[in-house]
Design an enzyme around this catalytic site. Sequence first.
Site, mmCIF file in Angstrom:
data_model
loop_
_atom_site.group_PDB
_atom_site.id
_atom_site.type_symbol
_atom_site.label_atom_id
_atom_site.label_comp_id
_atom_site.label_asym_id
_atom_site.label_seq_id
_atom_site.Cartn_x
_atom_site.Cartn_y
_atom_site.Cartn_z
ATOM 1 N N ARG A 293 -1.839 11.583 11.031
ATOM 2 C CA ARG A 293 -0.971 11.129 10.714
ATOM 3 C C ARG A 293 0.396 11.672 11.684
ATOM 4 N NH1 ARG A 293 2.661 9.359 7.973
ATOM 5 N NH2 ARG A 293 2.573 6.610 8.443
ATOM 6 N N GLY B 111 0.557 -1.280 -0.044
ATOM 7 C CA GLY B 111 0.231 0.152 -0.074
ATOM 8 C C GLY B 111 0.677 1.283 0.270
ATOM 9 N N CYS C 282 -9.301 23.099 16.990
ATOM 10 C CA CYS C 282 -8.960 23.095 18.079
ATOM 11 C C CYS C 282 -8.433 22.043 18.965
ATOM 12 C CB CYS C 282 -10.444 23.658 18.414
ATOM 13 S SG CYS C 282 -10.526 25.286 18.369
HETATM 14 C C1 LIG Z 1 -3.701 -7.171 5.921
HETATM 15 C C2 LIG Z 1 -2.653 -5.852 5.056
HETATM 16 N N1 LIG Z 1 -2.220 -6.111 4.040
HETATM 17 C C3 LIG Z 1 -1.813 -4.723 3.183
HETATM 18 C C4 LIG Z 1 -1.481 -3.679 4.555
HETATM 19 C C5 LIG Z 1 -0.623 -2.560 3.405
HETATM 20 O O1 LIG Z 1 0.905 -2.097 4.361
HETATM 21 P P1 LIG Z 1 1.626 -1.229 3.578
HETATM 22 O O2 LIG Z 1 0.444 0.127 3.491
HETATM 23 O O3 LIG Z 1 2.290 -1.076 4.602
HETATM 24 O O4 LIG Z 1 2.358 -1.667 2.724
HETATM 25 C C6 LIG Z 1 -1.711 -3.325 5.380
HETATM 26 C C7 LIG Z 1 -1.565 -2.525 6.816
HETATM 27 O O5 LIG Z 1 -1.190 -2.256 7.284
HETATM 28 C C8 LIG Z 1 -2.605 -4.917 5.734
HETATM 29 O O6 LIG Z 1 -3.265 -4.292 7.033
#
Ligand SMILES: Cc1ncc(COP(=O)(O)O)c(C=O)c1O
Length: 419
Positions: free
Chosen positions: A315, A278, A345
């Site tokens: 974040r 991701g 706030c």
């Molecule tokens: C099951 C699972 N797959 C994939 C991801 C994607 O992780 P990342 O964005 O660190 O690649 C996550 C995120 O924590 C996840 O919970």
Amino acid sequence: MSYIHRNHAGELMVSDISVSALAEEFGTPLYVYSGDGFVAHYRAFCAALSALDVAVHYAVKANSSMGVLGLLARHGAGADIVSGGEMKKCLAAGIPAGRIIYSGVGKSDTEIRQALTAGIGQINAESAAEIRHISAIAAEMGIIAPVALRVNVNVDPGSHAKISTGQRSTKFGIPVADGEAASLYRQMADDPAIRPTGLAVHIGSQLTNLAPFEKAYLELLELADSLRSEGYDVPVLDLGGGLGIDYQGKSLPDFAAYGALVTRIFSNRGYRLGFEPGRSIAADNGLLLTRTHYIKQGEDKRFIIVDGAMNDLIRPTLYEAYHRIEPVTDKGVPCGMADIVGPVCETGDYLGQGRDMPDIGEGDLLAVFSAGAYGAVMMSTYNTRPEAAEVMIYEGKTHLLRRRRTVEELIKAEENPFG
Ligand SMILES: Cc1ncc(COP(=O)(O)O)c(C=O)c1O
């Protein structure tokens, strides 16, 4: 290569488009994505694994804008989802159900039924109770559910506690220890309503060291080999996501080193491999643009008060995350410490703290870098602030992905029985 760069005059650009012009056109706060960058990162990830039999499922939770999903679908990506809502978005964006993997500890019966009805590629189950529910629903529907077991290998990913999922103390996965995962896999194989498709692991996000991956993958492989030696079919190993990025902006995600590690461990072992990246696809391809309202001199530092806030990018305050923040046009050398804060706030409403910043004035635009992952997806309307708009630059064209809602639209979504 990065599609987000500065031109010869020091002006921040996405491909050939000036981000100042985007801020003028769409207002701020504004998320700006490089679609070309998304595609390039996705392709680089796939290329790093090209020696193996792999399927890449983009982790939708990182950035689930329809335009992002549609673009990645067009380039052949599958999807890793964690809710029925994400599944519907993926299907609407053109990702075929068979290329969708469903992760997560708390799938409802309705979500499981919808996933099976859609013909989902695989459900990654995370508990014995969930498997019981999947089995009952599949039996009632008269189908066989494709289910992988997400295992917990008790490996510390060395990341922030709130995004670490690999240890026994977390809610994720079925422990490999004490034979729990193996015994559930055997049970699934005996269940006529379930087709076990393999094993999955995901130990956390923003891993900047490859050693925890190696430890987790070797554990997974040992379990898979041992199930195979008992005669069970274990076709797929899903290796999750988690590869970190450099929020300081000094280097790109090291797809090659990660690919080399995976290739060393899994080549010629006879498993199809799945991946769920991701952040490494999305983060570096997004900026949050924000405009300065005021400068306020505090006791020992300046506050640069901008129109972007924790409801747009949570974040920094949620994970103590660092995002590089720079003026969009050249403002000269840094001239002292500043906190970059929003209008919400809360003392926790900041985008950056203790930054040596140049002389920023009212109306100046700032860019928050590496905001393409876990940014817009976590937006809220806290303080009744409509979510930031999102635009994408792709092949030289600007596409509006999310229009900024009006406050009137927010009010309309609610009911006031006393009005
Ligand atoms: C099951 C699972 N797959 C994939 C991801 C994607 O992780 P990342 O964005 O660190 O690649 C996550 C995120 O924590 C996840 O919970």
